[in-house]
Design an enzyme around this catalytic site. Structure first.
Site, PDB file in Angstrom:
ATOM      1  N   CYS A  91      39.823  41.343  35.775  1.00 45.48           N
ATOM      2  CA  CYS A  91      40.790  41.964  36.688  1.00 45.48           C
ATOM      3  C   CYS A  91      40.191  43.264  37.195  1.00 45.48           C
ATOM      4  CB  CYS A  91      42.112  42.216  35.965  1.00 45.48           C
ATOM      5  SG  CYS A  91      43.360  43.030  36.988  1.00 45.48           S
ATOM      6  N   GLY A  92      39.920  43.321  38.501  1.00 47.39           N
ATOM      7  CA  GLY A  92      39.259  44.492  39.066  1.00 47.39           C
ATOM      8  C   GLY A  92      40.112  45.738  39.027  1.00 47.39           C
ATOM      9  N   HIS A  93      41.349  45.647  39.551  1.00 47.50           N
ATOM     10  CA  HIS A  93      42.195  46.845  39.550  1.00 47.50           C
ATOM     11  C   HIS A  93      42.481  47.278  38.124  1.00 47.50           C
ATOM     12  CE1 HIS A  93      45.973  44.748  38.411  1.00 47.50           C
ATOM     13  NE2 HIS A  93      46.357  45.966  38.101  1.00 47.50           N
ATOM     14  N   HIS A 225      45.195  32.502  43.051  1.00 48.54           N
ATOM     15  CA  HIS A 225      45.183  33.576  44.038  1.00 48.54           C
ATOM     16  C   HIS A 225      44.860  32.989  45.411  1.00 48.54           C
ATOM     17  CE1 HIS A 225      44.170  35.432  40.158  1.00 48.54           C
ATOM     18  NE2 HIS A 225      44.640  36.568  40.625  1.00 48.54           N
ATOM     19  N   ASP A 250      49.617  41.057  45.165  1.00 48.09           N
ATOM     20  CA  ASP A 250      48.831  42.162  44.629  1.00 48.09           C
ATOM     21  C   ASP A 250      49.084  43.378  45.501  1.00 48.09           C
ATOM     22  OD1 ASP A 250      46.875  43.857  43.539  1.00 48.09           O
ATOM     23  OD2 ASP A 250      45.520  42.188  43.171  1.00 48.09           O
ATOM     24  N   CYS A 254      42.710  44.278  45.318  1.00 51.76           N
ATOM     25  CA  CYS A 254      42.263  43.202  44.429  1.00 51.76           C
ATOM     26  C   CYS A 254      40.746  43.234  44.270  1.00 51.76           C
ATOM     27  CB  CYS A 254      42.722  41.837  44.930  1.00 51.76           C
ATOM     28  SG  CYS A 254      42.440  40.508  43.721  1.00 51.76           S
ATOM     29  N   GLY A 255      40.296  43.630  43.081  1.00 56.32           N
ATOM     30  CA  GLY A 255      38.869  43.790  42.854  1.00 56.32           C
ATOM     31  C   GLY A 255      38.110  42.486  42.758  1.00 56.32           C
TER      32      GLY A 255
END
Length: 333
Positions: A91-93, A225, A250, A254-255
């Site tokens: 998960c980027g964020h 997603h 999101d 979104c990373g």
């Protein structure tokens, strides 16, 4: 005050998207790798995820991360990602939130102007470079896991009989990517319910017809997603709405979605290496990405993405569960 458990957490948001970083109260999760720990936690302690993510302690778009000792010697911390929809490989964020929390709580040695944190995630090694000024995290640049295009211009029939064309890419999670115009909808938050419904319908069709599976790890599977591109988006500055299972958007850019989008653009010949790419969320917040190089994943051409964003700490808490609480796993409404 009575409680079956006490969970310590630092709450943050990354460009508008929450991350509840669990810093204590769980202990070391069993597993030889972080992905094994993710799967063990999903099977044996999903009650904790539900307690923290669902109402009344969370909400319908809640996201979090559980800090762990790393399983590999070259990392500083391990992370298990949790959210209302389940357990993400990456998960980027959330990782930007984790890195910010680690710096601002002193859980890593802080070095100015840049503190480098190596994170053991279920998807692999992720390196966070935190820009630090006066002890505060001003921005976080992540070097993400290898990302790749799965398919370009794939057609699929939706339950309503409509046929749409989409691309599929991996950036730590699988993403269907297509112009919102494929659904005949405007990029307008007033139409968010229709946009979300469209994204979920495509998600359902993809998973029913050709569920994507990571070529090196079959436990990483499914499209949860859908990246809906706004009119006027380019390979240098893109806007989108990100629909996520089971039914929310999101708030951040979104990373892992930014990584997948860059992989898709590179596969199309539209985004060269070392070229700045701005990715803008449905609420107007931004990540700035770039491709650092190329590699392979199971013989498939892949890219090495990075992206930069910001997070802010919003609070600290001890989350409790009274023995008489009628909602020990929260609820979804």
């Amino acid at each position: 005050m009575r409680s079956r458990l006490v969970l310590h957490a630092v709450d943050s948001h990354t460009e508008g998207m929450p991350t509840r970083v669990v810093t204590g109260g769980i202990g070391t999760v069993p597993g030889a790798t972080m992905n094994e720990r993710r799967l063990w936690f999903r099977e044996h302690r999903d009650d904790i995820k539900q307690l923290l993510m669902n109402e009344p302690r969370g909400h319908s778009a809640m996201s979090g991360a559980i800090l762990q000792p790393p399983t590999r010697p070259d990392c500083d911390w391990g992370v298990i990602y949790i959210e209302v929809s389940g357990y993400l490989p990456m998960c980027g964020h959330g990782t930007i939130g984790v890195a910010t929390v680690l710096v601002e709580t002193g859980m890593v040695e802080v070095v100015e102007p840049v503190t480098t944190i190596r994170l053991d995630t279920p998807a692999g090694l992720v390196v966070a470079e935190v820009a630090v000024e006066g002890g505060a995290a001003k921005a976080v640049t992540l070097k993400n896991v290898p990302s790749f295009s799965v398919a370009l211009d794939r057609k699929i029939a939706l339950p309503d009989g409509r046929t749409v064309t989409y691309d599929l890419a991996y950036g730590g999670n699988f993403y269907a990517i297509l112009p919102l115009e494929e659904f005949g909808l405007p990029f307008d938050r007033a139409r968010k319910d229709d946009i979300l419904k469209a994204g979920l319908s495509l998600m359902e069709a993809i998973n029913a017809e050709a569920e994507p599976v990571h070529p090196e790890d079959p436990s990483i599977r499914g499209c949860h997603h859908v990246h809906l591109i706004a009119p006027g988006a380019t390979a240098r500055h893109s806007r989108h709405a990100m629909a996520i299972h089971p039914g929310w958007f999101d708030r951040s850019p979104c990373g892992t979605g930014t990584s997948a989008r860059m992989a898709q653009l590179h596969a199309r010949g539209e985004l060269p290496l070392h070229t700045e790419f701005v990715n803008e969320s449905f609420i107007g917040t931004r990540f700035t990405g770039r491709l650092l190089g190329t590699t392979e994943v199971a013989g498939r051409p892949a890219v090495l993405p990075s992206f930069t964003g910001r997070a802010w700490i919003t609070g600290t808490a001890q989350y409790l569960l009274d023995p008489d609480d009628p909602f020990p796993a929260g609820f979804v409404l």
